[in-house]
Design a protein around this motif. Sequence first.
Motif, PDB file in Angstrom:
ATOM      1  N   ASN A 134      -1.024  -6.900 -32.941  1.00 10.10           N
ATOM      2  CA  ASN A 134      -2.310  -7.091 -33.609  1.00 10.10           C
ATOM      3  C   ASN A 134      -3.460  -7.067 -32.615  1.00 10.10           C
ATOM      4  O   ASN A 134      -4.531  -6.530 -32.908  1.00 10.10           O
ATOM      5  CB  ASN A 134      -2.326  -8.394 -34.399  1.00 10.10           C
ATOM      6  N   ARG A 135      -3.250  -7.660 -31.453  1.00  7.07           N
ATOM      7  CA  ARG A 135      -4.286  -7.661 -30.419  1.00  7.07           C
ATOM      8  C   ARG A 135      -4.656  -6.225 -30.039  1.00  7.07           C
ATOM      9  O   ARG A 135      -5.838  -5.884 -29.913  1.00  7.07           O
ATOM     10  CB  ARG A 135      -3.806  -8.439 -29.192  1.00  7.07           C
ATOM     11  N   MET A 136      -3.640  -5.364 -29.889  1.00 11.76           N
ATOM     12  CA  MET A 136      -3.900  -3.961 -29.548  1.00 11.76           C
ATOM     13  C   MET A 136      -4.585  -3.231 -30.704  1.00 11.76           C
ATOM     14  O   MET A 136      -5.501  -2.435 -30.482  1.00 11.76           O
ATOM     15  CB  MET A 136      -2.599  -3.256 -29.164  1.00 11.76           C
ATOM     16  N   LEU A 137      -4.151  -3.516 -31.937  1.00 10.11           N
ATOM     17  CA  LEU A 137      -4.779  -2.896 -33.100  1.00 10.11           C
ATOM     18  C   LEU A 137      -6.249  -3.276 -33.193  1.00 10.11           C
ATOM     19  O   LEU A 137      -7.115  -2.426 -33.438  1.00 10.11           O
ATOM     20  CB  LEU A 137      -4.052  -3.307 -34.389  1.00 10.11           C
ATOM     21  N   ILE A 138      -6.545  -4.553 -33.013  1.00 11.58           N
ATOM     22  CA  ILE A 138      -7.931  -5.026 -33.099  1.00 11.58           C
ATOM     23  C   ILE A 138      -8.787  -4.374 -32.022  1.00 11.58           C
ATOM     24  O   ILE A 138      -9.930  -3.975 -32.278  1.00 11.58           O
ATOM     25  CB  ILE A 138      -7.980  -6.571 -33.018  1.00 11.58           C
ATOM     26  N   SER A 139      -8.237  -4.238 -30.837  1.00 12.44           N
ATOM     27  CA  SER A 139      -8.969  -3.582 -29.749  1.00 12.44           C
ATOM     28  C   SER A 139      -9.301  -2.135 -30.120  1.00 12.44           C
ATOM     29  O   SER A 139     -10.438  -1.679 -29.940  1.00 12.44           O
ATOM     30  CB  SER A 139      -8.136  -3.633 -28.468  1.00 12.44           C
ATOM     31  N   GLU A 140      -8.294  -1.423 -30.651  1.00 13.48           N
ATOM     32  CA  GLU A 140      -8.531  -0.033 -31.049  1.00 13.48           C
ATOM     33  C   GLU A 140      -9.521   0.049 -32.210  1.00 13.48           C
ATOM     34  O   GLU A 140     -10.396   0.924 -32.232  1.00 13.48           O
ATOM     35  CB  GLU A 140      -7.213   0.650 -31.427  1.00 13.48           C
ATOM     36  N   PRO A 147     -16.878   9.801 -37.158  1.00  9.82           N
ATOM     37  CA  PRO A 147     -16.242   9.812 -38.488  1.00  9.82           C
ATOM     38  C   PRO A 147     -14.712   9.776 -38.432  1.00  9.82           C
ATOM     39  O   PRO A 147     -14.082   9.058 -39.210  1.00  9.82           O
ATOM     40  CB  PRO A 147     -16.746  11.115 -39.118  1.00  9.82           C
ATOM     41  N   ASP A 148     -14.107  10.531 -37.537  1.00  5.42           N
ATOM     42  CA  ASP A 148     -12.647  10.526 -37.427  1.00  5.42           C
ATOM     43  C   ASP A 148     -12.126   9.155 -37.012  1.00  5.42           C
ATOM     44  O   ASP A 148     -11.096   8.695 -37.514  1.00  5.42           O
ATOM     45  CB  ASP A 148     -12.165  11.578 -36.419  1.00  5.42           C
ATOM     46  N   SER A 149     -12.830   8.500 -36.102  1.00  4.20           N
ATOM     47  CA  SER A 149     -12.415   7.177 -35.629  1.00  4.20           C
ATOM     48  C   SER A 149     -12.544   6.142 -36.739  1.00  4.20           C
ATOM     49  O   SER A 149     -11.670   5.284 -36.896  1.00  4.20           O
ATOM     50  CB  SER A 149     -13.259   6.746 -34.437  1.00  4.20           C
ATOM     51  N   ASN A 186     -13.012   2.079 -32.071  1.00  3.63           N
ATOM     52  CA  ASN A 186     -13.343   3.100 -33.070  1.00  3.63           C
ATOM     53  C   ASN A 186     -14.641   2.765 -33.793  1.00  3.63           C
ATOM     54  O   ASN A 186     -15.464   3.646 -34.071  1.00  3.63           O
ATOM     55  CB  ASN A 186     -12.209   3.238 -34.093  1.00  3.63           C
ATOM     56  N   HIS A 187     -14.830   1.498 -34.092  1.00  2.00           N
ATOM     57  CA  HIS A 187     -16.046   1.066 -34.788  1.00  2.00           C
ATOM     58  C   HIS A 187     -17.280   1.308 -33.921  1.00  2.00           C
ATOM     59  O   HIS A 187     -18.318   1.784 -34.415  1.00  2.00           O
ATOM     60  CB  HIS A 187     -15.934  -0.407 -35.166  1.00  2.00           C
ATOM     61  N   ASN A 211      -9.616   3.917 -38.674  1.00  2.00           N
ATOM     62  CA  ASN A 211      -9.648   2.458 -38.815  1.00  2.00           C
ATOM     63  C   ASN A 211      -9.082   1.986 -40.156  1.00  2.00           C
ATOM     64  O   ASN A 211      -8.521   0.897 -40.231  1.00  2.00           O
ATOM     65  CB  ASN A 211     -11.073   1.928 -38.646  1.00  2.00           C
ATOM     66  N   VAL A 212      -9.210   2.804 -41.191  1.00  2.00           N
ATOM     67  CA  VAL A 212      -8.681   2.411 -42.498  1.00  2.00           C
ATOM     68  C   VAL A 212      -7.181   2.146 -42.371  1.00  2.00           C
ATOM     69  O   VAL A 212      -6.674   1.115 -42.805  1.00  2.00           O
ATOM     70  CB  VAL A 212      -8.977   3.484 -43.572  1.00  2.00           C
ATOM     71  N   GLY A 213      -6.462   3.082 -41.764  1.00  8.66           N
ATOM     72  CA  GLY A 213      -5.018   2.918 -41.570  1.00  8.66           C
ATOM     73  C   GLY A 213      -4.689   1.778 -40.623  1.00  8.66           C
ATOM     74  O   GLY A 213      -3.731   1.034 -40.849  1.00  8.66           O
ATOM     75  N   LEU A 214      -5.490   1.624 -39.569  1.00  8.32           N
ATOM     76  CA  LEU A 214      -5.241   0.555 -38.597  1.00  8.32           C
ATOM     77  C   LEU A 214      -5.445  -0.819 -39.241  1.00  8.32           C
ATOM     78  O   LEU A 214      -4.677  -1.759 -38.990  1.00  8.32           O
ATOM     79  CB  LEU A 214      -6.158   0.710 -37.384  1.00  8.32           C
ATOM     80  N   ILE A 215      -6.472  -0.932 -40.086  1.00  2.00           N
ATOM     81  CA  ILE A 215      -6.732  -2.206 -40.756  1.00  2.00           C
ATOM     82  C   ILE A 215      -5.623  -2.515 -41.753  1.00  2.00           C
ATOM     83  O   ILE A 215      -5.194  -3.668 -41.876  1.00  2.00           O
ATOM     84  CB  ILE A 215      -8.126  -2.201 -41.410  1.00  2.00           C
ATOM     85  N   ARG A 216      -5.114  -1.495 -42.429  1.00  2.63           N
ATOM     86  CA  ARG A 216      -3.966  -1.712 -43.334  1.00  2.63           C
ATOM     87  C   ARG A 216      -2.755  -2.212 -42.546  1.00  2.63           C
ATOM     88  O   ARG A 216      -2.045  -3.122 -42.991  1.00  2.63           O
ATOM     89  CB  ARG A 216      -3.622  -0.421 -44.071  1.00  2.63           C
ATOM     90  N   GLU A 217      -2.516  -1.588 -41.400  1.00  4.97           N
ATOM     91  CA  GLU A 217      -1.387  -2.018 -40.561  1.00  4.97           C
ATOM     92  C   GLU A 217      -1.586  -3.457 -40.094  1.00  4.97           C
ATOM     93  O   GLU A 217      -0.649  -4.264 -40.103  1.00  4.97           O
ATOM     94  CB  GLU A 217      -1.241  -1.081 -39.361  1.00  4.97           C
ATOM     95  N   LEU A 218      -2.810  -3.797 -39.712  1.00  2.00           N
ATOM     96  CA  LEU A 218      -3.129  -5.158 -39.291  1.00  2.00           C
ATOM     97  C   LEU A 218      -2.873  -6.149 -40.433  1.00  2.00           C
ATOM     98  O   LEU A 218      -2.249  -7.196 -40.225  1.00  2.00           O
ATOM     99  CB  LEU A 218      -4.591  -5.218 -38.834  1.00  2.00           C
ATOM    100  N   ASN A 219      -3.317  -5.818 -41.632  1.00  2.00           N
ATOM    101  CA  ASN A 219      -3.085  -6.691 -42.783  1.00  2.00           C
ATOM    102  C   ASN A 219      -1.596  -6.855 -43.071  1.00  2.00           C
ATOM    103  O   ASN A 219      -1.140  -7.966 -43.380  1.00  2.00           O
ATOM    104  CB  ASN A 219      -3.805  -6.155 -44.026  1.00  2.00           C
TER     105      ASN A 219
END
Length: 138
Positions: A46-52, A62-64, A56-57, A68-76
Amino acid sequence: MEGESFSGMGMGMGMNGVGGQQGVDGKLIQTFHKSFVQVQSILDQNRMLISEINQNHESRAPDSLTRNVGLIRELNNNIRRVVGLYADLSASFAHHGGGHGGAAASSDADSSGTLRSSAAAAAAAAAAAAGHKRLRPA
């Protein structure tokens, strides 16, 4: 906090060597250790996901932002897994008596004065941390 080991968890957890109690406590400690290792692994991910997600934010590309949509789903999903692991730990702890007062020790009073299990408390805390409102029984 990182790299800490739970090998000392057996100290003070009711390992009094009476009958089969030591075997039960040893199994409980193994369960806790295994679950905490899993939780720590998920939290590291999760720490790595949040960093990425933050990178991206900040890029505002736009691609980044789409990624983030997929990364946030993975985080959830990871947060749900951690809640599930803590719920399983709570149930295991309550089932084995918890070494200090049994199932009564694994209950909390909510603001309405009713008791709820630690698993429910953990789920409510995780939902609150994720920005969800906790539904109160009528």
